[in-house]
Scaffold this motif. Sequence first.
Motif, PDB file in Angstrom:
ATOM      1  N   ALA A  88       0.828  -1.215   0.000  1.00 55.23           N
ATOM      2  CA  ALA A  88       0.000   0.000   0.000  1.00 55.23           C
ATOM      3  C   ALA A  88       0.862   1.264   0.000  1.00 55.23           C
ATOM      4  CB  ALA A  88      -0.934  -0.011   1.197  1.00 55.23           C
ATOM      5  N   LYS A  89       2.053   1.147   0.575  1.00 58.70           N
ATOM      6  CA  LYS A  89       2.928   2.324   0.690  1.00 58.70           C
ATOM      7  C   LYS A  89       3.852   2.505  -0.512  1.00 58.70           C
ATOM      8  CE  LYS A  89       3.067   2.604   5.708  1.00 58.70           C
ATOM      9  NZ  LYS A  89       3.532   1.622   6.711  1.00 58.70           N
ATOM     10  N   MET A  90       3.856   1.553  -1.419  1.00 53.08           N
ATOM     11  CA  MET A  90       4.739   1.662  -2.581  1.00 53.08           C
ATOM     12  C   MET A  90       4.446   2.929  -3.389  1.00 53.08           C
ATOM     13  SD  MET A  90       4.864  -2.238  -4.007  1.00 53.08           S
ATOM     14  CE  MET A  90       5.001  -1.683  -5.717  1.00 53.08           C
ATOM     15  N   GLU A  91       5.523   3.530  -3.864  1.00 56.64           N
ATOM     16  CA  GLU A  91       5.402   4.766  -4.645  1.00 56.64           C
ATOM     17  C   GLU A  91       4.496   4.547  -5.866  1.00 56.64           C
ATOM     18  OE1 GLU A  91       6.615   7.347  -3.115  1.00 56.64           O
ATOM     19  OE2 GLU A  91       5.603   8.516  -4.694  1.00 56.64           O
ATOM     20  N   ALA A  92       4.736   3.433  -6.581  1.00 57.97           N
ATOM     21  CA  ALA A  92       3.964   3.132  -7.803  1.00 57.97           C
ATOM     22  C   ALA A  92       2.476   2.997  -7.483  1.00 57.97           C
ATOM     23  CB  ALA A  92       4.483   1.855  -8.451  1.00 57.97           C
ATOM     24  N   VAL A  93       2.171   2.402  -6.327  1.00 61.81           N
ATOM     25  CA  VAL A  93       0.772   2.189  -5.945  1.00 61.81           C
ATOM     26  C   VAL A  93       0.101   3.524  -5.631  1.00 61.81           C
ATOM     27  CG1 VAL A  93      -0.726   1.152  -4.175  1.00 61.81           C
ATOM     28  CG2 VAL A  93       1.168  -0.179  -5.161  1.00 61.81           C
ATOM     29  N   LYS A  94       0.812   4.368  -4.909  1.00 60.90           N
ATOM     30  CA  LYS A  94       0.256   5.684  -4.581  1.00 60.90           C
ATOM     31  C   LYS A  94       0.032   6.517  -5.842  1.00 60.90           C
ATOM     32  CE  LYS A  94       1.214   6.153   0.143  1.00 60.90           C
ATOM     33  NZ  LYS A  94       2.083   6.575   1.234  1.00 60.90           N
ATOM     34  N   LYS A  95       1.011   6.430  -6.744  1.00 57.22           N
ATOM     35  CA  LYS A  95       0.954   7.209  -7.983  1.00 57.22           C
ATOM     36  C   LYS A  95      -0.146   6.683  -8.914  1.00 57.22           C
ATOM     37  CE  LYS A  95       4.163   8.723 -11.440  1.00 57.22           C
ATOM     38  NZ  LYS A  95       4.747   7.670 -12.257  1.00 57.22           N
ATOM     39  N   GLY A  96      -0.296   5.362  -8.933  1.00 54.05           N
ATOM     40  CA  GLY A  96      -1.259   4.758  -9.861  1.00 54.05           C
ATOM     41  C   GLY A  96      -2.690   4.773  -9.352  1.00 54.05           C
ATOM     42  N   GLN A 125       2.314  -1.374 -16.105  1.00 54.07           N
ATOM     43  CA  GLN A 125       1.389  -2.087 -15.217  1.00 54.07           C
ATOM     44  C   GLN A 125       2.134  -3.044 -14.289  1.00 54.07           C
ATOM     45  OE1 GLN A 125      -1.210  -3.614 -18.248  1.00 54.07           O
ATOM     46  NE2 GLN A 125      -2.242  -1.643 -18.506  1.00 54.07           N
ATOM     47  N   LEU A 126       3.260  -3.578 -14.772  1.00 54.62           N
ATOM     48  CA  LEU A 126       4.041  -4.503 -13.938  1.00 54.62           C
ATOM     49  C   LEU A 126       4.651  -3.828 -12.710  1.00 54.62           C
ATOM     50  CD1 LEU A 126       5.786  -6.742 -16.631  1.00 54.62           C
ATOM     51  CD2 LEU A 126       4.278  -7.542 -14.800  1.00 54.62           C
ATOM     52  N   THR A 127       4.760  -2.488 -12.756  1.00 52.59           N
ATOM     53  CA  THR A 127       5.293  -1.802 -11.571  1.00 52.59           C
ATOM     54  C   THR A 127       4.307  -1.882 -10.406  1.00 52.59           C
ATOM     55  OG1 THR A 127       4.398   0.376 -12.178  1.00 52.59           O
ATOM     56  CG2 THR A 127       6.619  -0.168 -12.997  1.00 52.59           C
ATOM     57  N   LEU A 128       3.053  -2.226 -10.715  1.00 50.34           N
ATOM     58  CA  LEU A 128       2.036  -2.379  -9.659  1.00 50.34           C
ATOM     59  C   LEU A 128       1.885  -3.837  -9.237  1.00 50.34           C
ATOM     60  CD1 LEU A 128      -0.590   0.043 -11.218  1.00 50.34           C
ATOM     61  CD2 LEU A 128       0.692   0.413  -9.113  1.00 50.34           C
ATOM     62  N   TRP A 129       2.666  -4.704  -9.862  1.00 46.59           N
ATOM     63  CA  TRP A 129       2.530  -6.141  -9.592  1.00 46.59           C
ATOM     64  C   TRP A 129       3.471  -6.551  -8.462  1.00 46.59           C
ATOM     65  CZ3 TRP A 129      -1.365  -8.925 -10.982  1.00 46.59           C
ATOM     66  CH2 TRP A 129      -1.299 -10.316 -10.858  1.00 46.59           C
ATOM     67  N   GLU A 209      -9.257  -5.345 -25.353  1.00 47.99           N
ATOM     68  CA  GLU A 209      -8.811  -4.249 -24.490  1.00 47.99           C
ATOM     69  C   GLU A 209      -9.953  -3.840 -23.576  1.00 47.99           C
ATOM     70  OE1 GLU A 209      -7.327  -1.002 -26.805  1.00 47.99           O
ATOM     71  OE2 GLU A 209      -5.561  -2.149 -27.447  1.00 47.99           O
ATOM     72  N   VAL A 210      -9.655  -3.708 -22.298  1.00 49.86           N
ATOM     73  CA  VAL A 210     -10.695  -3.228 -21.376  1.00 49.86           C
ATOM     74  C   VAL A 210     -10.185  -2.036 -20.574  1.00 49.86           C
ATOM     75  CG1 VAL A 210     -12.094  -5.331 -21.127  1.00 49.86           C
ATOM     76  CG2 VAL A 210     -10.088  -5.048 -19.679  1.00 49.86           C
ATOM     77  N   LYS A 211     -11.043  -1.040 -20.446  1.00 51.97           N
ATOM     78  CA  LYS A 211     -10.694   0.148 -19.657  1.00 51.97           C
ATOM     79  C   LYS A 211     -10.912  -0.167 -18.184  1.00 51.97           C
ATOM     80  CE  LYS A 211     -11.998   3.777 -22.892  1.00 51.97           C
ATOM     81  NZ  LYS A 211     -13.185   3.159 -23.532  1.00 51.97           N
ATOM     82  N   THR A 212      -9.949   0.198 -17.368  1.00 51.42           N
ATOM     83  CA  THR A 212     -10.038  -0.075 -15.934  1.00 51.42           C
ATOM     84  C   THR A 212      -9.575   1.135 -15.125  1.00 51.42           C
ATOM     85  OG1 THR A 212      -7.742  -0.836 -15.668  1.00 51.42           O
ATOM     86  CG2 THR A 212      -9.341  -2.481 -16.393  1.00 51.42           C
ATOM     87  N   ILE A 213      -9.865   1.059 -13.827  1.00 51.32           N
ATOM     88  CA  ILE A 213      -9.342   2.037 -12.875  1.00 51.32           C
ATOM     89  C   ILE A 213      -8.583   1.247 -11.811  1.00 51.32           C
ATOM     90  CG2 ILE A 213      -9.932   3.739 -11.100  1.00 51.32           C
ATOM     91  CD1 ILE A 213     -10.736   4.811 -13.770  1.00 51.32           C
ATOM     92  N   PHE A 214      -7.361   1.663 -11.519  1.00 50.88           N
ATOM     93  CA  PHE A 214      -6.609   1.017 -10.444  1.00 50.88           C
ATOM     94  C   PHE A 214      -7.081   1.607  -9.120  1.00 50.88           C
ATOM     95  CE2 PHE A 214      -2.937   0.790  -7.532  1.00 50.88           C
ATOM     96  CZ  PHE A 214      -2.826  -0.588  -7.475  1.00 50.88           C
TER      97      PHE A 214
END
Length: 219
Positions: A88-96, A125-129, A209-214
């Motif tokens: 939850a604290k990851m930079e990528a997660v906060k940014k995404g 997207q892999l930065t959120l994985w 292709e599907v549109k999503t929200i992280f």
Amino acid sequence: PTLEKELVPLYFGWFVMKRDEDTLRKTSHDFLEQLSNFKPFRKRLQEYGYEDKHKLDLLKYFGKTPNILHCTTKYCDYGKVAGSEEYAKMEAVKKGYSKAYILHITALFVTPRTAGARVELTEEQLTLWPQDAEKEVMPKDTFPKGSRAHITLGTAADVQDVQTGIDLLEFIKLQQSGGEKEDLGEICGGKIYYYENGMWMLNLSRKIEVKTIFSGYYG
Ligand code: ACK
């Protein structure tokens, strides 16, 4: 009073937006219907607990469908799962967080337990994985990062949806070992393959292709 600590959600993931969700549910519906009627499938029903050559209605078989179609990145159980606070604290997660992403679906699959869509993640997207997402469920095997990425489309009675990602890794394991698979022709805009133990995969000729929200799901 407000809680001082930030709440960790039940899980983080990409949530398919309404319009594309309707389309994806319809695609899944068509696939399950066509596979139910597909001769080679009807000849191999024993793994599903049915007699061969009978008809199995996969739409009924996968009667449980998720309320919101999504691709889970990290299951947190409100912080109880190891590594979830860190995630939850990851930079990528906060940014995404709350940003829009287009996910690419490359295949649809069914096993006697689950029906799902395979998702191919981009570098971004892999930065959120999570680093350990694959190891977490299959500690003895090695997979490319993101192999477990999927959207659950349905589960059989008494099967938990966490099983879909495990089933997908099982397919990928068979692919890695050059596992026996049978090319059985084309249905639903793709090539259908039979692996073993009731495992079927439809490789789509054109990615969906599907549109999503992280975001996070709090339940
Ligand atoms: O279909 P899914 O990826 O499988 O989406 C749901 C979501 O979290 C909410 O339940 C997934 N899920 C459940 N338990 C776990 C777990 N232990 N590890 C990873 N994902 C999980 C489930």
